[in-house]
Design a protein around this motif. Structure first.
Motif, PDB file in Angstrom:
ATOM      1  N   THR A   1      45.678  46.538  35.462  1.00 22.10           N
ATOM      2  CA  THR A   1      45.677  47.395  34.187  1.00 22.10           C
ATOM      3  C   THR A   1      44.148  47.636  33.549  1.00 22.10           C
ATOM      4  O   THR A   1      43.946  48.730  32.824  1.00 22.10           O
ATOM      5  CB  THR A   1      46.348  46.571  33.213  1.00 22.10           C
ATOM      6  N   VAL A   2      43.063  46.362  34.241  1.00 18.85           N
ATOM      7  CA  VAL A   2      41.939  46.986  33.312  1.00 18.85           C
ATOM      8  C   VAL A   2      41.082  47.889  34.205  1.00 18.85           C
ATOM      9  O   VAL A   2      40.658  48.632  33.663  1.00 18.85           O
ATOM     10  CB  VAL A   2      41.183  46.066  33.032  1.00 18.85           C
ATOM     11  N   SER A   3      41.015  47.678  35.703  1.00 21.44           N
ATOM     12  CA  SER A   3      40.827  48.973  36.711  1.00 21.44           C
ATOM     13  C   SER A   3      41.561  50.207  36.320  1.00 21.44           C
ATOM     14  O   SER A   3      40.872  51.263  36.249  1.00 21.44           O
ATOM     15  CB  SER A   3      40.883  48.174  38.169  1.00 21.44           C
ATOM     16  N   VAL A   4      42.746  50.416  36.284  1.00 23.52           N
ATOM     17  CA  VAL A   4      43.299  51.470  36.193  1.00 23.52           C
ATOM     18  C   VAL A   4      43.211  51.673  34.379  1.00 23.52           C
ATOM     19  O   VAL A   4      42.456  53.638  35.132  1.00 23.52           O
ATOM     20  CB  VAL A   4      44.897  51.510  35.750  1.00 23.52           C
TER      21      VAL A   4
ATOM     22  N   THR B   1      41.673  31.010  37.243  1.00 22.91           N
ATOM     23  CA  THR B   1      40.711  29.569  37.447  1.00 22.91           C
ATOM     24  C   THR B   1      40.873  28.816  36.039  1.00 22.91           C
ATOM     25  O   THR B   1      41.497  27.872  35.785  1.00 22.91           O
ATOM     26  CB  THR B   1      38.986  29.958  37.128  1.00 22.91           C
ATOM     27  N   VAL B   2      41.451  30.184  34.772  1.00 20.76           N
ATOM     28  CA  VAL B   2      41.824  29.293  33.390  1.00 20.76           C
ATOM     29  C   VAL B   2      43.819  29.504  33.690  1.00 20.76           C
ATOM     30  O   VAL B   2      43.538  27.999  32.281  1.00 20.76           O
ATOM     31  CB  VAL B   2      41.790  30.540  32.750  1.00 20.76           C
ATOM     32  N   GLY B   3      43.806  29.244  34.439  1.00 16.77           N
ATOM     33  CA  GLY B   3      44.865  28.672  34.456  1.00 16.77           C
ATOM     34  C   GLY B   3      46.438  29.750  34.378  1.00 16.77           C
ATOM     35  O   GLY B   3      48.046  28.963  34.858  1.00 16.77           O
ATOM     36  N   VAL B   4      46.285  31.072  34.277  1.00 19.95           N
ATOM     37  CA  VAL B   4      47.091  32.112  34.460  1.00 19.95           C
ATOM     38  C   VAL B   4      47.634  32.239  36.406  1.00 19.95           C
ATOM     39  O   VAL B   4      47.121  32.291  37.205  1.00 19.95           O
ATOM     40  CB  VAL B   4      46.568  33.542  33.796  1.00 19.95           C
ATOM     41  N   GLY B   5      49.179  32.170  36.302  1.00 19.31           N
ATOM     42  CA  GLY B   5      49.686  32.459  37.804  1.00 19.31           C
ATOM     43  C   GLY B   5      48.694  33.816  38.454  1.00 19.31           C
ATOM     44  O   GLY B   5      48.652  34.639  37.582  1.00 19.31           O
ATOM     45  N   LEU B   6      48.556  33.672  39.581  1.00 19.03           N
ATOM     46  CA  LEU B   6      48.281  34.842  40.399  1.00 19.03           C
ATOM     47  C   LEU B   6      49.396  35.764  40.047  1.00 19.03           C
ATOM     48  O   LEU B   6      48.731  37.143  39.837  1.00 19.03           O
ATOM     49  CB  LEU B   6      48.583  34.148  42.058  1.00 19.03           C
ATOM     50  N   THR B   7      50.065  35.719  40.205  1.00 20.67           N
ATOM     51  CA  THR B   7      51.357  37.097  39.816  1.00 20.67           C
ATOM     52  C   THR B   7      51.284  37.850  38.386  1.00 20.67           C
ATOM     53  O   THR B   7      51.459  38.429  38.354  1.00 20.67           O
ATOM     54  CB  THR B   7      52.452  36.408  40.014  1.00 20.67           C
ATOM     55  N   THR B   8      50.433  36.528  37.780  1.00 21.06           N
ATOM     56  CA  THR B   8      49.950  37.891  36.233  1.00 21.06           C
ATOM     57  C   THR B   8      48.449  37.999  36.688  1.00 21.06           C
ATOM     58  O   THR B   8      48.724  39.580  35.910  1.00 21.06           O
ATOM     59  CB  THR B   8      51.117  36.561  35.213  1.00 21.06           C
ATOM     60  N   ALA B   9      48.155  37.897  36.575  1.00 24.44           N
ATOM     61  CA  ALA B   9      46.449  37.685  36.518  1.00 24.44           C
ATOM     62  C   ALA B   9      46.046  38.965  37.897  1.00 24.44           C
ATOM     63  O   ALA B   9      45.722  39.545  37.211  1.00 24.44           O
ATOM     64  CB  ALA B   9      46.056  36.284  37.158  1.00 24.44           C
ATOM     65  N   VAL B  10      46.957  39.088  38.663  1.00 24.59           N
ATOM     66  CA  VAL B  10      46.846  40.396  39.559  1.00 24.59           C
ATOM     67  C   VAL B  10      47.041  41.527  38.905  1.00 24.59           C
ATOM     68  O   VAL B  10      46.064  42.700  38.876  1.00 24.59           O
ATOM     69  CB  VAL B  10      47.266  40.475  41.186  1.00 24.59           C
TER      70      VAL B  10
ATOM     71  N   PRO C   1      36.285  47.548  41.772  1.00 18.62           N
ATOM     72  CA  PRO C   1      36.718  46.403  42.776  1.00 18.62           C
ATOM     73  C   PRO C   1      35.670  44.771  41.700  1.00 18.62           C
ATOM     74  O   PRO C   1      36.920  43.765  41.916  1.00 18.62           O
ATOM     75  CB  PRO C   1      35.842  46.203  43.566  1.00 18.62           C
ATOM     76  N   LEU C   2      35.623  45.238  41.207  1.00 14.19           N
ATOM     77  CA  LEU C   2      34.357  43.747  40.335  1.00 14.19           C
ATOM     78  C   LEU C   2      35.627  43.104  39.296  1.00 14.19           C
ATOM     79  O   LEU C   2      35.291  42.651  38.780  1.00 14.19           O
ATOM     80  CB  LEU C   2      33.154  44.169  39.577  1.00 14.19           C
ATOM     81  N   ALA C   3      36.119  44.795  37.701  1.00 12.02           N
ATOM     82  CA  ALA C   3      36.641  43.538  37.385  1.00 12.02           C
ATOM     83  C   ALA C   3      38.276  43.927  38.127  1.00 12.02           C
ATOM     84  O   ALA C   3      38.762  42.500  37.762  1.00 12.02           O
ATOM     85  CB  ALA C   3      36.557  45.379  36.393  1.00 12.02           C
ATOM     86  N   LEU C   4      39.102  43.797  39.421  1.00 12.03           N
ATOM     87  CA  LEU C   4      40.172  43.565  39.956  1.00 12.03           C
ATOM     88  C   LEU C   4      40.085  41.933  40.038  1.00 12.03           C
ATOM     89  O   LEU C   4      41.001  41.103  40.152  1.00 12.03           O
ATOM     90  CB  LEU C   4      40.689  44.381  41.142  1.00 12.03           C
ATOM     91  N   LEU C   5      38.957  42.077  40.910  1.00 10.23           N
ATOM     92  CA  LEU C   5      39.028  40.255  41.534  1.00 10.23           C
ATOM     93  C   LEU C   5      38.066  39.434  40.051  1.00 10.23           C
ATOM     94  O   LEU C   5      38.206  38.513  40.870  1.00 10.23           O
ATOM     95  CB  LEU C   5      37.702  40.825  43.310  1.00 10.23           C
ATOM     96  N   GLY C   6      36.871  39.594  39.852  1.00 11.39           N
ATOM     97  CA  GLY C   6      36.586  39.227  38.982  1.00 11.39           C
ATOM     98  C   GLY C   6      37.348  38.837  37.891  1.00 11.39           C
ATOM     99  O   GLY C   6      37.329  37.232  37.508  1.00 11.39           O
ATOM    100  N   LEU C   7      38.043  39.406  37.301  1.00 11.04           N
ATOM    101  CA  LEU C   7      38.772  38.964  36.456  1.00 11.04           C
ATOM    102  C   LEU C   7      40.278  38.026  36.877  1.00 11.04           C
ATOM    103  O   LEU C   7      41.065  37.025  36.309  1.00 11.04           O
ATOM    104  CB  LEU C   7      39.592  40.558  35.290  1.00 11.04           C
TER     105      LEU C   7
END
Length: 64
Positions: free
Chosen positions: A38-41, A24-33, A12-18
């Protein structure tokens, strides 16, 4: 604490934190999730297939 406890905490830390960092960096939410997912999986796959959980054999009874 062992490896699998650490993985369970990092999922959950990777999913929510990343997701938060990427938005925050500017990537859209639909891309960031999906990127964070993918990192969590990947962590789940590593825990299941690379460092497979194995049962330790029972210790033999002491012979007297």
């Amino acid at each position: 604490m062992n490896y699998y406890d650490l993985i369970l905490g990092l999922i959950p830390l990777a999913l929510l934190g990343l997701t938060a960092i990427l938005t925050t960096v500017g990537v859209g939410l639909t891309t960031a999730v999906p990127l964070a997912g993918t990192v969590s999986v990947g962590m789940i796959g590593h825990a299941m297939f690379v460092r497979t959980p194995t049962e330790t054999p029972a210790a033999p009874a002491a012979q007297q």
